[in-house]
Design an enzyme around this catalytic site. Structure first.
Site, PDB file in Angstrom:
ATOM      1  N   TRP A 105       0.837  -1.208   0.000  1.00  0.00           N
ATOM      2  CA  TRP A 105       0.000   0.000   0.000  1.00  0.00           C
ATOM      3  C   TRP A 105       0.866   1.250   0.000  1.00  0.00           C
ATOM      4  O   TRP A 105       0.555   2.230  -0.678  1.00  0.00           O
ATOM      5  CB  TRP A 105      -0.971  -0.007   1.178  1.00  0.00           C
ATOM      6  N   ASP A 175      -1.371   6.570   6.295  1.00  0.00           N
ATOM      7  CA  ASP A 175      -2.495   5.714   5.917  1.00  0.00           C
ATOM      8  C   ASP A 175      -2.712   4.745   7.075  1.00  0.00           C
ATOM      9  O   ASP A 175      -1.858   3.896   7.344  1.00  0.00           O
ATOM     10  CB  ASP A 175      -2.138   4.972   4.618  1.00  0.00           C
ATOM     11  N   LYS A 199     -11.747  -1.889   6.905  1.00  0.00           N
ATOM     12  CA  LYS A 199     -10.841  -2.810   7.577  1.00  0.00           C
ATOM     13  C   LYS A 199     -11.225  -2.975   9.047  1.00  0.00           C
ATOM     14  O   LYS A 199     -11.121  -4.043   9.592  1.00  0.00           O
ATOM     15  CB  LYS A 199      -9.394  -2.316   7.481  1.00  0.00           C
TER      16      LYS A 199
HETATM   17  C1  LIG Z   1      -7.071  -1.891   2.101  1.00  0.00           C
HETATM   18  C2  LIG Z   1      -6.046  -0.853   2.179  1.00  0.00           C
HETATM   19  C3  LIG Z   1      -5.954   0.157   1.198  1.00  0.00           C
HETATM   20  C4  LIG Z   1      -6.862   0.205  -0.004  1.00  0.00           C
HETATM   21  O1  LIG Z   1      -8.133   0.522   0.364  1.00  0.00           O
HETATM   22  P1  LIG Z   1      -9.260   0.786  -0.734  1.00  0.00           P
HETATM   23  O2  LIG Z   1     -10.346   1.385   0.097  1.00  0.00           O
HETATM   24  O3  LIG Z   1      -9.617  -0.541  -1.312  1.00  0.00           O
HETATM   25  O4  LIG Z   1      -8.716   1.713  -1.740  1.00  0.00           O
HETATM   26  C5  LIG Z   1      -4.994   1.114   1.364  1.00  0.00           C
HETATM   27  N1  LIG Z   1      -4.165   1.108   2.409  1.00  0.00           N
HETATM   28  C6  LIG Z   1      -4.218   0.164   3.360  1.00  0.00           C
HETATM   29  C7  LIG Z   1      -3.273   0.208   4.508  1.00  0.00           C
HETATM   30  C8  LIG Z   1      -5.163  -0.844   3.279  1.00  0.00           C
HETATM   31  O5  LIG Z   1      -5.219  -1.785   4.227  1.00  0.00           O
END
Ligand SMILES: *Cc1c(COP(=O)(O)O)cnc(C)c1O
Length: 365
Positions: A105, A175, A199
């Site tokens: 990511w 993030d 998540k």
């Molecule tokens: C799942 C995830 C993403 C991507 O998320 P989307 O909503 O599918 O774009 C980005 N960063 C992290 C850390 C993730 O776990």
């Protein structure tokens, strides 16, 4: 059918209490005669849902007054470009950013930023399949970098920063998708913190971005699509266009659930205790092994392997048959991954460890 224990990395398990509440309000939200999925996002009844969700999020995460909380669509992935486009449109920006790449990511965020600005990787753990967090105490951060970027909990690889990097005074962007509201966040240390809610917090299709107000460019955003400019949504109170009303509503319920649990310090204790059960077993098991350097272990995502692909597949299959689902690891790590988000009950982890013990006993030579 009884509910399974769902170890999915995302979309992921939600609190049963919240699902029941949603079900009871499904066709008639509190006397409005409509479901939340049907009502106008401009209605007073929805505005109240949004306002309460924002107020509860701010209270839970102790968001300082000089930060905006935005409810956005496009997934966490859309913020990969939004971060670069907004922060590099600030007055005096050098259009340079330094990325710490600790997994897929972070790498995707870096690659996206590099399409628009001078993005550079200043540290990486790619050399060992992202199984650790690099030393971030004295990184070669450029003197004119506009920000330093991290992915704080690495969903795929199961690592987490136990200490935030020394950004040498630069704005930190994080993030936090797979750790959002799983523990207290020291918001004041971030310029921007954002996470997709699917998540740990709610249904897919919603990102919560917490952005220090002075980092929202007020002009010179001509090159930035309207929908990606944070100013657009900040000025409109997350209602520039139709938001994901349903996801905001469900997240609001999860915020209340977290408050009833005692807030983020209390939920961190629960999450640590849950993860300890699995890690303690992994440390003593002769068959199953964790894949991550012990000091960098995440309490949210726990990858593990037997070292034998066929045994891994057999375990995933046996677990699935026992109602322990979505344990297959990400294709880049293999093996298994158990995601232990807020809503995973301790009984789920006890059942997983019992299944692992049983499998180990059957496969000992
Ligand atoms: C799942 C995830 C993403 C991507 O998320 P989307 O909503 O599918 O774009 C980005 N960063 C992290 C850390 C993730 O776990």
């Amino acid at each position: 059918m009884a509910r399974v224990y769902n170890f999915s990395a995302g979309p992921a398990v939600l609190p049963e209490e919240v699902l029941s509440e949603c079900a009871s309000e499904m066709s008639d939200y509190r006397g409005s005669g409509q479901s939340v999925m049907e009502m106008s996002h401009r209605s007073a009844v929805f505005q109240a849902i949004l306002d309460e969700a924002e107020a509860d999020f701010r209270a839970l995460a102790a968001v300082p007054g000089n930060y905006k909380v935005l409810f956005l669509q496009g997934g966490a992935s859309q913020q990969f470009s939004a971060v670069a486009l907004n922060l590099c449109a600030l007055p005096g920006a050098a259009r340079k950013a330094d990325y710490i790449v600790t997994g897929q990511w972070a790498k995707k965020a870096y690659q996206e930023a590099a399409r628009f600005i001078d993005a550079q990787t200043i540290a990486s753990s790619a050399d060992e399949t992202f199984s650790y967090i690099p030393d971030c105490s004295d990184l070669p951060i450029r003197a004119d970098a506009d920000y330093v970027y991290i992915c704080e909990n690495n969903t795929i690889y199961g690592t987490v920063y136990h200490e935030l990097p020394n950004t040498k005074g630069k704005v930190l962007v994080s993030d936090v998708s797979s750790m959002l509201l799983s523990q207290p966040h020291d918001i004041g240390r971030y310029g921007v913190m954002y996470g997709g809610v699917q998540k740990n917090v709610g249904p897919a299709g919603l990102v919560i971005a917490v952005i220090r107000e002075d980092l929202i460019p007020q002009d010179d955003i001509a090159h930035c699509p309207t929908m990606l400019a944070w100013k657009t949504q900040a000025d409109a109170g997350s209602l520039y266009n139709t938001p994901n009303c349903w996801a905001i509503y469900v997240c609001g319920k999860v915020f209340k659930w977290l408050m009833r649990k005692g807030g983020l310090a209390a939920i961190r204790e629960c999450n640590e205790a849950k993860a300890r059960i699995l890690y303690d077993f992994l440390d003593e098991s002769e068959l199953f092994k964790g894949t991550v350097r012990a000091c960098d272990r995440s309490i949210m995502n726990v990858p593990f392997v037997t070292g034998d692909k066929e045994l891994d597949a057999a375990f995933v299959k046996a677990a699935d048959a026992a109602g322990l689902v979505n344990l297959k690891g990400h294709r880049s790590v293999g093996g298994m991954r158990a995601s232990l988000y807020n809503a995973m009950p301790v009984e789920g982890i006890e059942a997983l460890v019992a299944a692992m013990k049983g499998f180990e006993a059957r496969h000992k030579n």
